[in-house]
Design an enzyme around this catalytic site. Structure first.
Site, PDB file in Angstrom:
ATOM      1  N   HIS A  96     -11.336  -5.300   8.669  1.00 40.10           N
ATOM      2  CA  HIS A  96     -11.798  -5.156   7.294  1.00 40.10           C
ATOM      3  C   HIS A  96     -13.158  -4.457   7.230  1.00 40.10           C
ATOM      4  O   HIS A  96     -13.869  -4.585   6.241  1.00 40.10           O
ATOM      5  CB  HIS A  96     -11.928  -6.531   6.611  1.00 40.10           C
ATOM      6  N   GLU A 138       0.816  -1.221   0.000  1.00 44.19           N
ATOM      7  CA  GLU A 138       0.000   0.000   0.000  1.00 44.19           C
ATOM      8  C   GLU A 138       0.845   1.265   0.000  1.00 44.19           C
ATOM      9  O   GLU A 138       0.499   2.255  -0.658  1.00 44.19           O
ATOM     10  CB  GLU A 138      -0.945   0.004   1.202  1.00 44.19           C
TER      11      GLU A 138
END
Length: 850
Positions: free
Chosen positions: A655, A586
């Site tokens: 998540h 990321e």
């Protein structure tokens, strides 16, 4: 007029105070526990007082002293007067430069409890010396005035003034009719092509950098540079000059907090560089970047960076941009040895290797990562060996030999231009100065420093040129005199330049935007076609990728559609060159987008889950949001980060988060959270065309929501809320995934006789506060619903804005509906209990007094 008439007056009072302290044994014994020599330097009037607190009796001198202070405070006479009265907030005074502190400041601040008893002595001394005018007199009470003020407010409450709605939504984003030209004309250095002339120019540039930084050190010590940290590269000049002279004017560099030499070597204007370091509006960055962030876009500099390890990621992005634009440009990232312990460094190397990018990583191994020696942060003998893990060629060179550095970087640059990919060079060098000027940490021996000074790259290179007959002693003296004159001129320019004001600070947060992106169209296309949010997002991506060749989509598994299959089929339409799968990195995904957006591209990054934004916070928060501002408007960063967020599908705490309000706290970012398929498509298209970094939140629960979406090209304006349903009894502000349940709640409430107006903000920044407040004034009751947790959520901001602008019109407090302040549980019944729903919205509305 100063508190002290002149230097003699200042010395008389300070001497009287310190003599009194000597007499107070309890106070003196506490002061000497610090074991410091403290120097007070006064301006207006000029004066120096040195206090020896190493043992009793305390000693002091006025005027020049042979004692070397452990800590030095520079301030005006008025500030000193306030301090001894005990009326100075020391931390705030240091932060605002009313007091300039040098040396062992933390140790000196620990003295404050021992110093406080001296404050009461000061007034006594003033009294004894007959200085009654300097003793503050008690002020009259202001309570009657305050009572009158509250009385007026009460009257205003009964008769509220008309609201100026247009001012409520005003943002700092400038709007223009025509798209601004992002092209940057390079600053041409005109380096000699003849080898002998080039070698002499290398000496000239190294001497200029050294002369400039030595002068900066003196200016810093005098307190004239408005910073508490100044990082110099004295001793490392051969790395900067050798590397930058191997680059063309069309190549890029990404630098570090120790970047003055890099910029000057790459061709930055010396006058403007000096003005920037002095915080002046005529500086390269308008005084907004300063010592650690100075940059010059025309010199190909992508910013000196205060974040250790950030430069490799930005250079990788610039290299990716150069390759995609089919140019021969190369990007070089400067970094210190300490940066190689950062995850960003490793992600950058892997990214560069995987995509075979034209980027060079230059490690200036100056033996210390801040205060930690090399052997304290790696077991490698050569930092260059780190490159082997990524399949990159690397070498270690003498970083104090400018010609060796030049030849090594030249070979690496040629490899890049041939398409042979990235490489790493480690230059062994040494910084003579500390990590920052004025530091008091003792971590090096004088013998070590002197040994490295024997390897000084400047006399070494000068002597080699003289021995080769390429330079005479007179030539060398002339170069030194030229550098002194150039530096004197630059400092004079800086000191004479004006200070920036808040208009400058507000002008460069955001890039100018096309007006059409912020203007509500007179009519939107009508349609009976209905598609899902997922399909609407895919259509927006496809249309914008087809419209603008500077766009590309990058992320983990985007060619296969990603975790939610949103991008499925795009690779067949646009090819692997435009739809780019990446490693699970990321930092590298968003960091590369930062560098690419600065150099002509419009990248669209996908972060698989919004929770993983935490794995790329630096590129978002410290780079994308701030580089335009810190560069004084030299760069635009048109990039979009798409990310699915929210709970409701049983994926537990890591998540399922909704982080919209978290990122709202960062000036420089645009935050968009659509609530319908129509808005998802139109807003994403607008976001991709924006010239600013946009975080585009796609709630997972919305992906399957179906609604009308025109096939024609259209935009949904940024910064405009949408009234999804008009009403008169209560305003319901619903964010993102809460729009569908809000509409359901409005229908149910309508059946119960409550007329609900539903407003979808659509973009949380810039937010259309005017529409929200106008509705609040009309209905007098407001409920805000969001999927994120309650504390510090968008609802809190909404309540505060409404209360500030229209509290006189409210009939009840603003209510908030949000997730419980707990991580999202895995258990589905618990998850459903934590996440807000339609019933909670109805209950919140029903709780208001109608």
């Amino acid at each position: 007029m100063s508190a002290f008439r002149d230097t003699t007056h200042y010395y008389r009072i300070m001497s009287g105070l310190l003599e009194r302290v000597q007499q107070e044994k309890n106070i003196a014994s506490n002061l000497v526990k610090a074991g410091l020599i403290v120097r007070f330097v006064s301006r207006d009037p000029e004066g120096i007082v040195t206090v020896d607190l190493r043992e009793e009796p305390i000693r002091f001198t006025t005027g020049e002293s042979h004692l070397k202070p452990d800590v030095e405070f520079i301030q005006s006479g008025d500030t000193a007067h306030l301090f001894w009265l005990g009326r100075l907030n020391v931390a705030r005074a240091i932060a605002t430069r009313k007091v300039i502190a040098r040396g062992s400041v933390p140790k000196a601040l620990q003295l404050l409890p021992a110093v406080r008893p001296v404050f009461s002595l000061y007034e006594q001394v003033l009294h004894d010396l007959g200085e009654h005018a300097l003793i503050p007199q008690p002020k009259r009470s202001r309570r009657p005035w305050m009572k009158r003020m509250f009385s007026r407010l009460s009257g205003w409450r009964k008769k509220a003034p008309a609201l100026e709605y247009d001012t409520l939504s005003s943002s700092l984003i400038p709007l223009v009719e025509d798209e601004p030209d992002r092209a940057i004309s390079p600053r041409l250095r005109k380096l000699p092509t003849d080898e002998t002339a080039l070698k002499k120019e290398m000496l000239r540039r190294m001497v200029l950098i050294r002369t400039f930084e030595e002068r900066l050190a003196r200016e810093f010590a005098s307190g004239r540079i408005p910073a508490e940290a100044l990082h110099l590269s004295i001793g490392q000049e051969a790395c900067a000059v050798g590397a930058c002279f191997a680059l063309s004017d069309f190549d890029y560099i990404a630098s570090t907090h120790r970047g003055h030499g890099h910029l000057i070597a790459k061709g930055a204007d010396l006058d403007e560089t000096a003005a920037e370091l002095f915080g002046k509006v005529s500086g390269l960055c308008k005084g907004l970047g300063g010592c650690m962030h100075v940059t010059d876009a025309r010199a190909g500099a992508l910013g000196a960076n205060g974040i250790v390890g950030a430069s490799p990621l930005i250079a990788v992005g610039a290299a990716m941009s150069a390759a995609r634009r089919n140019t021969s440009s190369v990007a070089l990232a400067f970094m210190g040895d300490g940066a190689t312990a950062q995850g960003m460094f490793h992600e950058a190397l892997n990214f560069a290797a995987v995509f075979n990018l034209p980027v060079l990583f230059f490690v200036e191994n100056n033996q210390y990562a801040e205060f930690t020696p090399v052997h304290g942060h790696t077991r490698l003998e050569r930092i260059a060996d780190r490159a082997a893990g990524y399949g990159l060629p690397a070498e270690t060179v003498d970083g104090n030999d400018v010609w060796t550095v030049y030849q090594s970087v030249s070979r690496a640059v040629e490899r890049c231009r041939r398409g042979d990919g990235p490489s790493l060079i480690e230059g062994i060098t040494y910084r003579w100065c500390g990590h920052s000027e004025g530091e008091s940490v003792q971590y090096r021996t004088e013998e070590e420093i002197e040994a490295w000074k024997e390897k000084d790259p400047i006399p070494r290179w000068r002597n080699s040129l003289i021995e080769a007959g390429a330079l005479s002693s007179d030539d060398a003296s002339e170069i030194e005199q030229e550098s002194l004159a150039a530096v004197d001129k630059a400092i004079e320019f800086a000191l004479a330049s004006p200070e920036p004001d808040m208009r400058v600070a507000r002008a460069y947060i955001y890039s100018p935007e096309p007006t059409e992106l912020y203007t509500r169209p007179s009519a939107l296309p009508e349609t009976k076609r209905e598609i899902s949010v997922s399909a609407a997002v895919r259509e927006a991506l496809a249309e914008e990728l087809a419209r603008d060749p500077h766009t590309y989509l990058i992320g983990e598994d985007v060619r296969g559609g990603g975790y939610f299959a949103v991008t499925a089929g795009l690779v067949q339409q646009f090819g692997e060159d435009r739809i780019i799968d990446t490693p699970i990195s990321e930092y590298a995904i968003v960091g590369s987008c930062v560098g690419a957006s600065m150099t002509g591209m419009r990248p669209i990054a996908e972060i698989q889950f919004s929770d993983f934004l935490t794995c790329c916070m630096d590129p978002l928060v410290n780079q994308a949001a701030k580089l335009r501002f810190m560069s004084g408007g030299q760069y635009s960063l048109p990039l979009v980060v798409r990310t699915p967020g929210g709970a409701g599908i049983g994926m537990a705490a890591q998540h399922s988060q909704s982080l919209e309000s978290w990122l709202l706290h960062i000036p420089g970012l645009l935050i968009i959270a659509p609530g319908t398929p129509h808005d998802a498509k139109g807003l994403l298209k607008a976001a991709i065309r924006s010239n600013n970094p946009v975080i585009f939140f796609e709630n997972k629960l919305l992906y399957t929501v179906v609604g009308p979406v025109p096939e024609e090209d259209y935009l949904v304006p940024i910064g405009r809320a949408d009234v999804k349903r008009p009403g008169n009894d209560v305003t319901l502000v619903a964010v993102g995934a809460m729009v569908p349940p809000a509409m359901e709640a409005a229908e149910k409430l309508h059946r119960e006789g409550i007329d609900t107006e539903v407003i979808d903000p659509q973009t949380l920044f810039p937010c259309d506060w005017a529409t929200i407040v106008r509705s609040a004034v009309k209905t007098g009751r407001v409920v805000v619903a969001e999927a994120g947790v309650l504390t510090c959520g968008f609802g809190a901001e909404c309540a505060a804005r409404i209360s500030d602008a229209a509290w006189a019109h409210l009939k009840a407090p603003v209510k908030r509906v949000a997730a419980e302040d707990v991580p999202i549980p895995y258990n589905r019944s618990l998850e459903n209990s934590v996440v807000p729903d339609m019933d909670q919205i109805v209950s919140a509305v029903a709780s208001l007094a109608f």
